[in-house]
Scaffold this active site. Structure first.
Site, PDB file in Angstrom:
ATOM      1  N   GLU A  54       0.888  -1.165   0.000  1.00 42.53           N
ATOM      2  CA  GLU A  54       0.000   0.000   0.000  1.00 42.53           C
ATOM      3  C   GLU A  54       0.920   1.207   0.000  1.00 42.53           C
ATOM      4  OE1 GLU A  54      -2.623   0.318   3.467  1.00 42.53           O
ATOM      5  OE2 GLU A  54      -2.419   2.504   3.332  1.00 42.53           O
ATOM      6  N   ARG A  58       0.932  10.297   0.679  1.00 45.53           N
ATOM      7  CA  ARG A  58       1.309  11.361   1.612  1.00 45.53           C
ATOM      8  C   ARG A  58       2.456  12.199   1.094  1.00 45.53           C
ATOM      9  NH1 ARG A  58       1.386   7.738   7.132  1.00 45.53           N
ATOM     10  NH2 ARG A  58      -0.630   6.786   6.664  1.00 45.53           N
ATOM     11  N   THR A  81      -3.878   6.303   2.139  1.00 46.48           N
ATOM     12  CA  THR A  81      -4.093   7.712   2.516  1.00 46.48           C
ATOM     13  C   THR A  81      -4.849   8.453   1.414  1.00 46.48           C
ATOM     14  OG1 THR A  81      -1.915   7.558   3.594  1.00 46.48           O
ATOM     15  CG2 THR A  81      -3.054   9.647   3.764  1.00 46.48           C
ATOM     16  N   LYS A 141     -10.410  -1.318   7.252  1.00 43.15           N
ATOM     17  CA  LYS A 141      -9.121  -1.174   7.934  1.00 43.15           C
ATOM     18  C   LYS A 141      -9.445  -0.718   9.360  1.00 43.15           C
ATOM     19  CE  LYS A 141      -5.253   2.136   7.643  1.00 43.15           C
ATOM     20  NZ  LYS A 141      -4.288   2.738   6.705  1.00 43.15           N
TER      21      LYS A 141
HETATM   22  C1  3PG Z   1      -1.119   3.718   7.807  1.00 47.23           C
HETATM   23  O1  3PG Z   1      -1.252   4.699   7.108  1.00 47.23           O
HETATM   24  O2  3PG Z   1      -1.744   2.686   7.592  1.00 47.23           O
HETATM   25  C2  3PG Z   1      -0.235   3.815   8.990  1.00 47.23           C
HETATM   26  O3  3PG Z   1       0.518   4.954   8.991  1.00 47.23           O
HETATM   27  C3  3PG Z   1       0.634   2.625   9.200  1.00 47.23           C
HETATM   28  O4  3PG Z   1       0.816   2.583  10.547  1.00 47.23           O
HETATM   29  P1  3PG Z   1       2.215   2.167  11.189  1.00 47.23           P
HETATM   30  O5  3PG Z   1       3.223   3.152  10.659  1.00 47.23           O
HETATM   31  O6  3PG Z   1       2.004   2.298  12.679  1.00 47.23           O
HETATM   32  O7  3PG Z   1       2.514   0.773  10.757  1.00 47.23           O
END
Ligand code: 3PG
Length: 222
Positions: A54, A58, A81, A141
């Site tokens: 994924e 960002r 995102t 999610k």
């Molecule tokens: C996301 O966007 O899914 C999260 O930022 C991932 O979370 P993590 O960095 O705590 O794994």
């Protein structure tokens, strides 16, 4: 006016993409600042047994990174995102085969339906789950999983929604991943620990492969 979001999803969550995610069980979440490294990151993940990512939108490089990584037909690449509907078409045009958003947004869901791509919206409450169910979502999610209560909230939220499958993300680590993966309602887990930006931009692809291999073992319950 046709309310696209209230129509059932064309394949009701059983799309080949969601099935592929269910088989892979761990989704590396990537934030890439230089698209030129994306191909190498994809290859490193694949070498470790995780042909999936994924890629978050960002950074300005996000779309180009999706394009580069998705040029490998073995890689299942999604966009993360995704906050507004307009990003969906761009992400799909770049090669994204699934869309992830941190929260639930009907416009994003509608845009995904129009584009024919699975949407995995983020939820953290029963109210958000009900809103997602109402528009035919079957996989969500759980975000940010650890911060909102971890496995305990997953069990608590899962109980009233028996058909729903979760992808807990946010604070997942090699140490706690198994406790999520053991839950029947968990389709997969996601996280940035496999290929964090620090490793990506230091060019430490061997370490990314090692972490991907470790995650693959966790996914297989080993
Ligand atoms: C996301 O966007 O899914 C999260 O930022 C991932 O979370 P993590 O960095 O705590 O794994």
């Amino acid at each position: 006016m046709t309310d696209h979001a209230t129509q059932p999803a064309p394949s009701d969550g059983q799309t080949p993409v969601l099935e592929a995610i269910a088989a892979i069980r761990v989704i590396p979440v990537l934030t890439i600042h230089e698209a030129s490294v994306a191909g190498d990151v994809g290859a490193a993940l694949k070498a470790g047994g995780l042909p999936c990512a994924e890629v978050t939108l960002r950074t300005p490089a996000g779309l180009q990174a999706i394009r580069a990584m998705a040029s490998d037909p073995d890689m299942l690449v999604g966009a993360g995102t995704v906050l507004v509907a307009g990003q969906v078409e761009e992400a799909v045009a770049a090669g994204a085969r699934f869309i992830v958003s941190p929260g639930f947004d009907r416009d994003v869901v509608e845009a995904c339906r129009r584009a024919g791509v699975p949407i995995i919206p983020g939820v953290a409450t029963a109210t958000e789950i009900q809103a997602a169910l109402r528009v035919g979502i079957t996989v969500v999610k759980l975000f940010p999983a650890e911060a909102i209560g971890g496995v305990r909230i997953l069990e608590a939220l899962g109980a009233p929604f028996p058909g729903l499958r979760f992808i807990p993300t946010g604070g997942i680590t090699p140490e706690n991943a198994t406790s999520y993966l053991e839950q029947p309602a968990v389709l997969a887990v996601g996280g940035s620990w496999i290929a964090p930006s620090s490793l990506v931009h230091a060019g430490r692809f061997d370490e990314i492969t090692r972490r991907a291999r470790e995650a693959t073992m966790l996914a297989q319950g080993r």
